[in-house]
Design a protein around this motif. Structure first.
Motif, mmCIF file in Angstrom:
data_model
loop_
_atom_site.group_PDB
_atom_site.id
_atom_site.type_symbol
_atom_site.label_atom_id
_atom_site.label_comp_id
_atom_site.label_asym_id
_atom_site.label_seq_id
_atom_site.Cartn_x
_atom_site.Cartn_y
_atom_site.Cartn_z
ATOM 1 N N HIS A 9 32.396 58.148 38.758
ATOM 2 C CA HIS A 9 32.752 56.759 38.468
ATOM 3 C C HIS A 9 31.563 55.856 38.763
ATOM 4 O O HIS A 9 30.609 56.283 39.401
ATOM 5 C CB HIS A 9 33.983 56.304 39.260
ATOM 6 C CG HIS A 9 33.739 56.124 40.729
ATOM 7 N ND1 HIS A 9 33.844 57.164 41.622
ATOM 8 C CD2 HIS A 9 33.395 55.030 41.464
ATOM 9 C CE1 HIS A 9 33.579 56.712 42.853
ATOM 10 N NE2 HIS A 9 33.298 55.420 42.776
ATOM 11 N N LYS A 11 30.862 52.007 40.409
ATOM 12 C CA LYS A 11 31.488 50.918 41.158
ATOM 13 C C LYS A 11 30.721 49.620 40.904
ATOM 14 O O LYS A 11 29.501 49.574 41.053
ATOM 15 C CB LYS A 11 31.494 51.202 42.653
ATOM 16 C CG LYS A 11 32.281 50.155 43.434
ATOM 17 C CD LYS A 11 32.163 50.267 44.960
ATOM 18 C CE LYS A 11 32.320 51.610 45.522
ATOM 19 N NZ LYS A 11 32.319 51.614 47.012
ATOM 20 N N ALA A 46 40.499 51.118 41.299
ATOM 21 C CA ALA A 46 39.985 52.242 40.521
ATOM 22 C C ALA A 46 40.702 52.174 39.181
ATOM 23 O O ALA A 46 41.928 52.089 39.136
ATOM 24 C CB ALA A 46 40.264 53.560 41.226
ATOM 25 N N SER A 48 40.804 53.563 34.870
ATOM 26 C CA SER A 48 40.384 54.594 33.930
ATOM 27 C C SER A 48 40.988 54.319 32.566
ATOM 28 O O SER A 48 41.960 53.573 32.434
ATOM 29 C CB SER A 48 40.809 55.981 34.425
ATOM 30 O OG SER A 48 42.220 56.074 34.470
ATOM 31 N N ARG A 55 35.773 56.053 34.027
ATOM 32 C CA ARG A 55 36.349 55.676 35.317
ATOM 33 C C ARG A 55 35.432 54.657 35.973
ATOM 34 O O ARG A 55 34.247 54.911 36.155
ATOM 35 C CB ARG A 55 36.525 56.896 36.203
ATOM 36 C CG ARG A 55 37.616 57.826 35.675
ATOM 37 C CD ARG A 55 37.795 59.002 36.555
ATOM 38 N NE ARG A 55 36.656 59.907 36.333
ATOM 39 C CZ ARG A 55 36.588 61.131 36.821
ATOM 40 N NH1 ARG A 55 37.542 61.603 37.558
ATOM 41 N NH2 ARG A 55 35.537 61.877 36.572
#
Length: 83
Positions: A9, A11, A46, A48, A55
């Motif tokens: 992922h 961030k 989080a 997706s 993600r």
């Protein structure tokens, strides 16, 4: 060294988590998978896509968001220019 199988992922720091949640869910169609809370306050998300090929994590961090404002942290791939 372990074999790498992609990026788990990315961030991103955001100044306004609620506004960012709305944008990523309505414009990109992402779903919120996890809310990260600290002292009863949501501080991160989080997200997706439906195929789990994208993600992203969003973290409420106004200072870092301001520091990277105007800088392209990621570039998302789309199937066509019109998309």
């Amino acid at each position: 060294m372990p074999d790498l199988s992609g990026v788990h992922h990315v961030k991103l720091p955001v100044a306004d988590l609620d506004r960012s949640r709305e944008w990523y869910t309505s414009v990109l169609g992402l779903s919120v998978d996890i809310e990260f809370t600290e002292d009863g306050v949501v501080k991160g998300l989080a997200l997706s896509d439906s195929g789990d090929s994208l993600r992203l994590a969003l973290r409420h961090d106004p200072a870092r968001a301001e520091a990277v404002a105007g800088f392209d942290l990621i570039a998302l791939a789309v199937p066509t220019r019109d998309a």
